[in-house]
Motif scaffolding. Sequence first.
Motif, PDB file in Angstrom:
ATOM      1  N   THR B 137       0.817  -1.209   0.000  1.00  0.00           N
ATOM      2  CA  THR B 137       0.000   0.000   0.000  1.00  0.00           C
ATOM      3  C   THR B 137       0.857   1.267   0.000  1.00  0.00           C
ATOM      4  O   THR B 137       0.337   2.369   0.144  1.00  0.00           O
ATOM      5  CB  THR B 137      -0.947   0.034   1.207  1.00  0.00           C
ATOM      6  OG1 THR B 137      -0.155   0.098   2.390  1.00  0.00           O
ATOM      7  CG2 THR B 137      -1.834  -1.185   1.242  1.00  0.00           C
ATOM      8  N   ARG B 177       0.784   2.951   4.666  1.00  0.00           N
ATOM      9  CA  ARG B 177      -0.313   3.432   5.480  1.00  0.00           C
ATOM     10  C   ARG B 177      -1.593   3.748   4.715  1.00  0.00           C
ATOM     11  O   ARG B 177      -2.603   4.104   5.307  1.00  0.00           O
ATOM     12  CB  ARG B 177       0.115   4.627   6.317  1.00  0.00           C
ATOM     13  CG  ARG B 177       0.478   5.882   5.542  1.00  0.00           C
ATOM     14  CD  ARG B 177       0.764   6.974   6.580  1.00  0.00           C
ATOM     15  NE  ARG B 177       0.805   8.280   6.008  1.00  0.00           N
ATOM     16  CZ  ARG B 177       1.913   9.000   5.858  1.00  0.00           C
ATOM     17  NH1 ARG B 177       3.079   8.493   6.217  1.00  0.00           N
ATOM     18  NH2 ARG B 177       1.861  10.209   5.367  1.00  0.00           N
ATOM     19  N   LEU B 178      -1.589   3.573   3.411  1.00  0.00           N
ATOM     20  CA  LEU B 178      -2.820   3.825   2.662  1.00  0.00           C
ATOM     21  C   LEU B 178      -3.756   2.603   2.748  1.00  0.00           C
ATOM     22  O   LEU B 178      -3.323   1.501   3.064  1.00  0.00           O
ATOM     23  CB  LEU B 178      -2.487   4.136   1.206  1.00  0.00           C
ATOM     24  CG  LEU B 178      -1.824   5.492   0.960  1.00  0.00           C
ATOM     25  CD1 LEU B 178      -1.529   5.670  -0.520  1.00  0.00           C
ATOM     26  CD2 LEU B 178      -2.702   6.623   1.473  1.00  0.00           C
ATOM     27  N   PRO B 179      -5.042   2.811   2.453  1.00  0.00           N
ATOM     28  CA  PRO B 179      -5.997   1.693   2.517  1.00  0.00           C
ATOM     29  C   PRO B 179      -5.732   0.601   1.478  1.00  0.00           C
ATOM     30  O   PRO B 179      -6.031  -0.555   1.706  1.00  0.00           O
ATOM     31  CB  PRO B 179      -7.347   2.377   2.253  1.00  0.00           C
ATOM     32  CG  PRO B 179      -7.140   3.813   2.615  1.00  0.00           C
ATOM     33  CD  PRO B 179      -5.722   4.109   2.252  1.00  0.00           C
ATOM     34  N   ALA B 180      -5.199   0.979   0.338  1.00  0.00           N
ATOM     35  CA  ALA B 180      -4.923  -0.012  -0.715  1.00  0.00           C
ATOM     36  C   ALA B 180      -3.827   0.552  -1.610  1.00  0.00           C
ATOM     37  O   ALA B 180      -3.280   1.619  -1.336  1.00  0.00           O
ATOM     38  CB  ALA B 180      -6.192  -0.303  -1.524  1.00  0.00           C
ATOM     39  N   GLU B 328      -6.627   8.827   2.120  1.00  0.00           N
ATOM     40  CA  GLU B 328      -6.028   8.160   3.280  1.00  0.00           C
ATOM     41  C   GLU B 328      -6.945   8.264   4.498  1.00  0.00           C
ATOM     42  O   GLU B 328      -7.140   7.304   5.233  1.00  0.00           O
ATOM     43  CB  GLU B 328      -4.668   8.797   3.595  1.00  0.00           C
ATOM     44  CG  GLU B 328      -3.970   8.161   4.794  1.00  0.00           C
ATOM     45  CD  GLU B 328      -2.725   8.929   5.242  1.00  0.00           C
ATOM     46  OE1 GLU B 328      -2.430  10.000   4.661  1.00  0.00           O
ATOM     47  OE2 GLU B 328      -2.049   8.457   6.163  1.00  0.00           O
TER      48      GLU B 328
ATOM     49  N   ASN C 262      -2.910  -9.593   4.010  1.00  0.00           N
ATOM     50  CA  ASN C 262      -2.397  -8.968   2.792  1.00  0.00           C
ATOM     51  C   ASN C 262      -0.869  -8.990   2.746  1.00  0.00           C
ATOM     52  O   ASN C 262      -0.238  -8.062   2.271  1.00  0.00           O
ATOM     53  CB  ASN C 262      -2.913  -7.524   2.664  1.00  0.00           C
ATOM     54  CG  ASN C 262      -3.441  -7.237   1.261  1.00  0.00           C
ATOM     55  OD1 ASN C 262      -4.189  -8.024   0.708  1.00  0.00           O
ATOM     56  ND2 ASN C 262      -3.038  -6.120   0.695  1.00  0.00           N
ATOM     57  N   ASP C 265       1.042  -5.926   3.781  1.00  0.00           N
ATOM     58  CA  ASP C 265       0.925  -4.698   2.989  1.00  0.00           C
ATOM     59  C   ASP C 265       0.363  -3.509   3.755  1.00  0.00           C
ATOM     60  O   ASP C 265       0.461  -2.381   3.295  1.00  0.00           O
ATOM     61  CB  ASP C 265      -0.016  -4.936   1.793  1.00  0.00           C
ATOM     62  CG  ASP C 265       0.725  -5.482   0.590  1.00  0.00           C
ATOM     63  OD1 ASP C 265       1.950  -5.593   0.663  1.00  0.00           O
ATOM     64  OD2 ASP C 265       0.056  -5.789  -0.401  1.00  0.00           O
ATOM     65  N   HIS C 266      -0.292  -3.762   4.897  1.00  0.00           N
ATOM     66  CA  HIS C 266      -0.939  -2.669   5.629  1.00  0.00           C
ATOM     67  C   HIS C 266      -0.194  -2.328   6.915  1.00  0.00           C
ATOM     68  O   HIS C 266      -0.768  -1.747   7.834  1.00  0.00           O
ATOM     69  CB  HIS C 266      -2.389  -3.036   5.953  1.00  0.00           C
ATOM     70  CG  HIS C 266      -3.284  -3.027   4.752  1.00  0.00           C
ATOM     71  ND1 HIS C 266      -3.452  -4.122   3.942  1.00  0.00           N
ATOM     72  CD2 HIS C 266      -4.060  -2.046   4.211  1.00  0.00           C
ATOM     73  CE1 HIS C 266      -4.293  -3.828   2.959  1.00  0.00           C
ATOM     74  NE2 HIS C 266      -4.672  -2.574   3.089  1.00  0.00           N
ATOM     75  N   SER C 267       1.067  -2.672   6.981  1.00  0.00           N
ATOM     76  CA  SER C 267       1.789  -2.608   8.251  1.00  0.00           C
ATOM     77  C   SER C 267       2.009  -1.195   8.785  1.00  0.00           C
ATOM     78  O   SER C 267       2.370  -1.037   9.948  1.00  0.00           O
ATOM     79  CB  SER C 267       3.154  -3.300   8.081  1.00  0.00           C
ATOM     80  OG  SER C 267       3.893  -2.667   7.048  1.00  0.00           O
ATOM     81  N   GLY C 268       1.790  -0.174   7.968  1.00  0.00           N
ATOM     82  CA  GLY C 268       2.128   1.183   8.407  1.00  0.00           C
ATOM     83  C   GLY C 268       1.063   1.870   9.233  1.00  0.00           C
ATOM     84  O   GLY C 268       1.188   3.057   9.544  1.00  0.00           O
ATOM     85  N   ARG C 269       0.011   1.170   9.565  1.00  0.00           N
ATOM     86  CA  ARG C 269      -1.103   1.835  10.231  1.00  0.00           C
ATOM     87  C   ARG C 269      -1.844   0.800  11.062  1.00  0.00           C
ATOM     88  O   ARG C 269      -1.912  -0.369  10.693  1.00  0.00           O
ATOM     89  CB  ARG C 269      -2.014   2.388   9.143  1.00  0.00           C
ATOM     90  CG  ARG C 269      -3.242   3.086   9.603  1.00  0.00           C
ATOM     91  CD  ARG C 269      -3.697   3.959   8.426  1.00  0.00           C
ATOM     92  NE  ARG C 269      -5.107   4.199   8.397  1.00  0.00           N
ATOM     93  CZ  ARG C 269      -5.745   4.735   7.363  1.00  0.00           C
ATOM     94  NH1 ARG C 269      -5.081   5.046   6.259  1.00  0.00           N
ATOM     95  NH2 ARG C 269      -7.035   4.960   7.415  1.00  0.00           N
ATOM     96  N   TRP C 271      -4.884  -0.903  11.854  1.00  0.00           N
ATOM     97  CA  TRP C 271      -6.240  -1.116  11.332  1.00  0.00           C
ATOM     98  C   TRP C 271      -7.069  -1.977  12.289  1.00  0.00           C
ATOM     99  O   TRP C 271      -8.155  -2.430  11.926  1.00  0.00           O
ATOM    100  CB  TRP C 271      -6.193  -1.794   9.964  1.00  0.00           C
ATOM    101  CG  TRP C 271      -5.644  -0.927   8.856  1.00  0.00           C
ATOM    102  CD1 TRP C 271      -4.357  -0.849   8.438  1.00  0.00           C
ATOM    103  CD2 TRP C 271      -6.392  -0.016   8.028  1.00  0.00           C
ATOM    104  NE1 TRP C 271      -4.241   0.065   7.405  1.00  0.00           N
ATOM    105  CE2 TRP C 271      -5.478   0.579   7.128  1.00  0.00           C
ATOM    106  CE3 TRP C 271      -7.737   0.355   7.951  1.00  0.00           C
ATOM    107  CZ2 TRP C 271      -5.865   1.520   6.170  1.00  0.00           C
ATOM    108  CZ3 TRP C 271      -8.128   1.289   6.994  1.00  0.00           C
ATOM    109  CH2 TRP C 271      -7.195   1.870   6.124  1.00  0.00           C
TER     110      TRP C 271
END
Lengths: 92, 381, 437
Positions: B137, B177-180, B328, C262, C265-269, C271
């Motif tokens: 992402t 840090r983005l959703p996709a 974002e 994923n 792929d989403h490790s920076g935030r 969720w």
Amino acid sequence: MPPAFLKKGHTMELDYEESKAKLVAGLQKKLKTKSKFYFNDLAKILEAKPREAKKIVNRMVQERILEYWSSGSTSLYGLPGTGKQDAAEGKE
Amino acid sequence: MAFISSGYNPDKPMEDRITDIGPRKYTDFYPPVIAKNKGKWLYHDVLKPGVLVHVAESGDKVFTVRCGGARLMSTTHIREICEIADKHCGGHVRFTTRNNIEFMVDDEKKLDPLVKDLESRKFAGGSYKFPVGGTGTAITNIVHTQGWIHCHTPATDASGPVKSTMDVLFDYFKDHRLPAKLRVSLACCLNMCGAVHCSDIAILGYHRKPPMLDHEYLDKMCEVPLAIAACPTAAIKPAKVEFGGQKVNSVAVNEPRCMFCGNCYTMCPGMPLADDVGDGIVIMAGGKVSNRISAPKFSKVVVAFIPNEPPRWPKTTECIRKIVEAYEKSANKYERLGEWAERIGWERFFEKCELEFTHHLIDDFRDPAYFTWRQTTQFKF
Amino acid sequence: MAKSKTPLLDQLESGPWPSFVSDLKQQAEVRAKNEAKTEFQIPQTVVEELMGLLELSYVHKRGHWKHGGIVGVFGYGGGVIGRYCDQPQQFPGVAHFHTLRVNQPSGKFYTTEYLRQLCDLWDFRGSGITNMHGSTGDIIFLGTTTPQLEEIFYEMTHKLNQDLGGSGSNLRTPSDCIGQARCEYACYDTHALCYHLTKEYQDELHRPAFPYKFKFKFDGCPNCCVASIARADMSFIGTWRDDIRIDQEAVQAYIGGELPPNAGDHSGRDWGPFDIQKEVIDLCPTECMWMENNKLMIENKECNRCMHCINVMPRALRIGKDTGLSILVGAKAPILDGAQMSSMLVPFIKAEEPYDEIKEIIENIWDWWMEEGKNRERLGELMKRQGFQKLLEVTGIDPDPRMVSEPRSNPYIFWKEEEVPGGFKRDISEFRKYHQR
């Protein structure tokens, strides 16, 4: 049923010398207005299906009777030494 | 600078000529771990932004470090890439479709030294040579066209706006840090050599003035029938024009029909259309090519025109920053930018991205236009 | 020549992203010093002059290149794009500055030995400036003079076993994704098919006889990393027709938070904890998944293979084993009638050497397009002009609901005479026996 042009072997092999003369004459006739032609224009002059016409055209390029010109996205054909951009491009 | 012959003989071009051999075969270039495990990969993980591991059925692992780079690249830079690949990767390297450079190692122990080495290298001007990131992402490299460096019909530069945009988005390149995924692309005119029409965000160069006509030279420089045939909207006609007291052959352009593509200029250098004020950038958004969850989508025009502002294109980059930040903040996990815009509604998209909606954004080009008008009472205030 | 000053370009040296200006400057310096003692065949100052010309574009906000019709090397109708600078007195070193397209290897893997050979050739006979890579996929050599074109081609074919790519009304250089070389999602060997067809159709790639450009692109799975569906006249996209393979233990590991969704792929935030219902099952476009007794169930017959669940849980879910590809046709960039994406023609076909079935479809399409296509008409436009039915007719493929997103919403079917029993010829006097005038 596939259209007629897809049926294999329905066209006779074109005679090279005859086709060459026909194409050169056809292009020279049009030289007054333009010097570069799409492949389809050549096929029309040759009265041939594209695949047959391509064999003739390829050979004429090899023999330097025809040459390519490209807009980058599209290709054109012409007789060598003709055309207004020729000089401008300072052909070496 | 004496001419050195390769062995080619211009008088006999067919002598010893080799043709039609195509590209080198891919198997010449695979690293051993790839050659061994091809077709037998089990799964992958993204260890951190820019670093991937792929695990094969054999238990073998390949660690990939992805680096951004300018696609406009010198041999000096390529030689440096080779030096790194020799030092860490057994002399192998690859490039991605999006102009990234990928260094691969087959052992986790080799990973840290490689990443450290890459991150330590900077150009004399201070920018990173090999920033690591662009996976998952994170916003990856921008695919683009030539622009002013080599194209003949560009309405903007490519390398400059790309550098400026990636500088602004750099934190997103380094972070997941983005959703996709979010893909940014640039094409320097509407011919779109770069096919940006299905990108989350597309930067598109656009001319707004029809070609000028160099009547004095036009008939000398170009073949009028070719210029006429080149026009996709049949806006060009042959014309006799008064010039210097004489009638000269030239062309006339039906200006309202001109879509500013520059195809006539390609065929006829007597019809230049580039203009410092006329040319600029269109921003499009919401496209994608993946079939994931929803079908692939075209990008939509969200800003009709931004002037060219070299060297840093601040209005363009600011607009992109606003779109990315709104996305974002507001999109759901896994939701692409276009899916988000459709869910919240485009009226809300313009509000959240603080973009003005103008009449230029309503389609009026041929049949498909109707299908983009709203045939429902469902809308949001 | 006086050294060009580039105050505007200099402002693109700061900031973190790799600066092409800094790279050009280092290249100019390397050429000026010439420690490798290269006998440059084009002006040594070419990179400085290129920067000078670009700086001028930054001042004028206009490009300074003219197109040239030069096509390249003898017997080829593509592979070279002619470029001439419109300020040749000020920048004589880039007065002639042609592009060469060099056909890239599948997957864009290289050995450093080979890359250095390319660099040596290009430093010697060109500017040393490249694109790695151009939009179509080629290695782009940016800038040389006309006399060098044949020399470069000769050395490339004789010493590097390397050919040029396509331009103009040719088959353009085909390109592919990384595929099975390093991706577990790839449903067929994109490199093998791309290479095979590139070799098979060398004549189409080098000697233009098409109405316009024609592109092949090869994506290994529906994630479409090379964007074939948006960019290629024929898009080859991997798929499968059996069941997604499930590792239930790994599913539990995702649910339990031991594996990141994923692939990280989403490790920076943050969720929040992974929620399989919300993140996988509810997002499935066909609603063909559910949990039953702590097991993930998939009604595979209803799956449309969008890849979402597999992308979210790559350790737990794998593509099926009965793999092949879909062929979609007709994508193009906007000019003229608007952009088009490729449309489904062949929902499933096996991708196995020697790919005869695939080649038959390609050649049938080419025969139709070469015969019927207008000058500068892409395949997608011909399809719109003559109709999808015509495409089915020339390829001999039977209609299938998988080819449409929905059936037509107008009833204006142009029935052909042979489709209606008895044909169109009728006897008016017979009719009049029962119907007065």
